[in-house]
Design an enzyme around this catalytic site. Sequence first.
Site, PDB file in Angstrom:
ATOM      1  N   LYS A 256     -48.569 -81.487  60.834  1.00 47.47           N
ATOM      2  CA  LYS A 256     -49.148 -81.801  62.144  1.00 47.47           C
ATOM      3  C   LYS A 256     -50.227 -80.776  62.506  1.00 47.47           C
ATOM      4  CE  LYS A 256     -47.802 -82.276  66.955  1.00 47.47           C
ATOM      5  NZ  LYS A 256     -46.702 -82.309  67.910  1.00 47.47           N
ATOM      6  N   GLU A 262     -46.001 -72.384  54.603  1.00 52.78           N
ATOM      7  CA  GLU A 262     -45.402 -72.930  53.374  1.00 52.78           C
ATOM      8  C   GLU A 262     -46.194 -74.145  52.880  1.00 52.78           C
ATOM      9  OE1 GLU A 262     -43.879 -72.239  56.217  1.00 52.78           O
ATOM     10  OE2 GLU A 262     -41.781 -71.665  55.942  1.00 52.78           O
ATOM     11  N   GLY A 321     -42.935 -82.964  65.682  1.00 50.89           N
ATOM     12  CA  GLY A 321     -42.709 -82.936  64.235  1.00 50.89           C
ATOM     13  C   GLY A 321     -41.435 -83.662  63.821  1.00 50.89           C
ATOM     14  N   ARG A 322     -40.309 -83.307  64.466  1.00 49.42           N
ATOM     15  CA  ARG A 322     -39.023 -83.902  64.057  1.00 49.42           C
ATOM     16  C   ARG A 322     -38.853 -85.336  64.536  1.00 49.42           C
ATOM     17  NH1 ARG A 322     -38.958 -79.752  67.388  1.00 49.42           N
ATOM     18  NH2 ARG A 322     -38.148 -79.949  69.501  1.00 49.42           N
ATOM     19  N   GLU A 408     -33.128 -78.301  66.326  1.00 49.09           N
ATOM     20  CA  GLU A 408     -34.417 -77.784  66.779  1.00 49.09           C
ATOM     21  C   GLU A 408     -34.694 -78.282  68.200  1.00 49.09           C
ATOM     22  OE1 GLU A 408     -37.761 -76.654  63.908  1.00 49.09           O
ATOM     23  OE2 GLU A 408     -38.579 -78.439  64.839  1.00 49.09           O
ATOM     24  N   HIS A 439     -13.391 -84.322  50.016  1.00 45.20           N
ATOM     25  CA  HIS A 439     -12.889 -83.406  48.996  1.00 45.20           C
ATOM     26  C   HIS A 439     -13.574 -82.053  49.097  1.00 45.20           C
ATOM     27  CE1 HIS A 439     -10.677 -86.698  47.175  1.00 45.20           C
ATOM     28  NE2 HIS A 439     -11.708 -87.424  47.558  1.00 45.20           N
ATOM     29  N   LYS A 564     -41.792 -66.481  61.969  1.00 49.65           N
ATOM     30  CA  LYS A 564     -43.086 -66.702  61.301  1.00 49.65           C
ATOM     31  C   LYS A 564     -43.952 -65.454  61.447  1.00 49.65           C
ATOM     32  CE  LYS A 564     -43.604 -71.675  62.217  1.00 49.65           C
ATOM     33  NZ  LYS A 564     -44.373 -72.652  62.968  1.00 49.65           N
TER      34      LYS A 564
END
Length: 600
Positions: A256, A262, A321-322, A408, A439, A564
């Site tokens: 965005k 990264e 973003g999410r 977030e 399990h 960051k």
Amino acid sequence: PNVAWEHHHRATTSFVHERLQRRRGQRDQTIDKQQQQLEGDTKRKRSPLVSATPEWQRLELHKLEIENQHLRDLLKDEERSQAMFAEHDGVYLDYSRQRATLKTLQLLQDLAKRQRLEERIQDMVSGKTINFTEKRAVLHTALRADPDEQIFVDGENVVEDVHQVLNQIKTFTEGVRSGNIRGYTGKRLRNIISVGIGGSYLGPEFLHEVLKTEPDGINSALGYNLRFLANVDPVDVERTCADLDPEETLIIVVSKTFTTAETMLNARTMRQWLWDFMGNDKEVVRKHVVACASVSATDKVKEFGIDTNNYFFRFWDWVGGRYSVCSAVGAVPISLMYGFDLFEQFLKGAQSIDRHFMTAPMDKNIPIIMGLLGVWNHSFLGYKTRTTLPYAEALLRLPSHIQQLDMESNGKVMTRHGIEVDYPVGEIDFGEPGTNGQHSFFQLLHMGQTAPCDFIGFCQSQHDLCLDDESLSSHDELMANFFAQPDALANGKTADEVRAEGIEEDLVPHRTFKGNRPSMSLLLPKLTAYATGQLLAIYEHRTAVQGFIWDINSFDQWGVELGKKLANDVKAHLVDARKSENHVIEASNPASSRILNYYV
Ligand code: F6P
């Protein structure tokens, strides 16, 4: 004798009745007194926190009633289980295994009214600036609106923009899939690498995993390859592109902001990879790299060398973003891999839930019910964690998506009035597909800490199997667990039941299950693109509902900034250390200096 008996019976009945009335009266008086006191306290406090409202306090009081009730008994109540389910467009929600009664639901709805929940949902979907710390609208619902709908932000109808970009994506992805749009050396583009992180990655990956085994998905993906590169760990680069031919590879840079460290490093790495194979020509980038980014990042996209006229797919500041999988973020990779039609079905599924969310009354509204129960479980019953348990392998990445979406969004402490909350906000979400989870961590769910569970299942499998000598299909086997686990959690097993099985006395306490552990079950017809859109929107709206009740801003994420910034400080130290072998790093504290010097 009959007359005498009747007389006696009447006298006893009226005596019992009177005593009952008196006791009820006394109890009501006590509760009234407590409530008056609480309301008095509330007024004295004059706090704008939701926890100071009488509606919140009534729930606090009501919790004391619920704490004395066991799900084992609540589940026997026919009227209660008749009422505790909701259905919309094939989605069936059973919430009878929540530690709640009809009164709880009424009190939660009163709280929602006090918090003007319906008005705030309306504010969100109509484009008001509800993300007040970033001064933005929150309009992921506009991403799945029909072309004839109108939603205005700053005087512009955003739905028009949305459909313009969707049409651009349709044309582009069909061009690639038909072979009209090709790579630098003229080869077909068959490998797609989507470079992005967080919200620019988790949603599309979760959808990709669903479509990978969905029959229509399988057919339309034949001959194509979609991979995601998220982690800045160089090993992720290796794993993503080691066996791919760059001449047949299209890179999508999804960011965005187009600044995320990264993503931008991975994007530069992929650009270098293309250049290493095809030569350092700017046309290589123009033919092999596309961008999905916000309009405000246009200059950065251009600077990277991407053809902004044809290979740039915009989205807008009002898409968080999410909450962005329905924008170009999901549309470009998914349409390249599976065709635009399947992506459209995903949007339609989400739209169906949006409409339900905006119009259904609270007591029938699936995301609202789930959100209110989320608040009840976390803020009142005190459960800090929550699990997402899809009984569908193809939903393996849904728990990770929900983790980001919810943690977030609601991992906050300040209310919109700028006051710190004095009540628990924001659960820790985790999960794993069933039956694998059974399990792994279910031991703790059954006997250790309680984590309210969301079971998600489907009536039909994407691919069922039935062996000749088995009377049930593999999907039935899976679903038997889906139905059994919620009852095991709710009812548990008493010591007497354990004893009745002949278990030796020493082991009885070890094999007793206290039960009373809440869950809810979502059952849908089949895991398709459409159903995935429905699930996505249900969880997006659940998150928003909880944020609205808690009075926090679910749409910013300042909490990720500090890390960051500190990473940049560390990078500066590392640059110095790499320049000279004898350099000794002096970081902001001795512990950091020591570990950094050990690293270099
Ligand atoms: O982790 C923080 C965050 O800002 C997320 O909210 C976002 O989804 C992710 O980073 C990626 O951001 P961008 O799409 O700008 O690269």
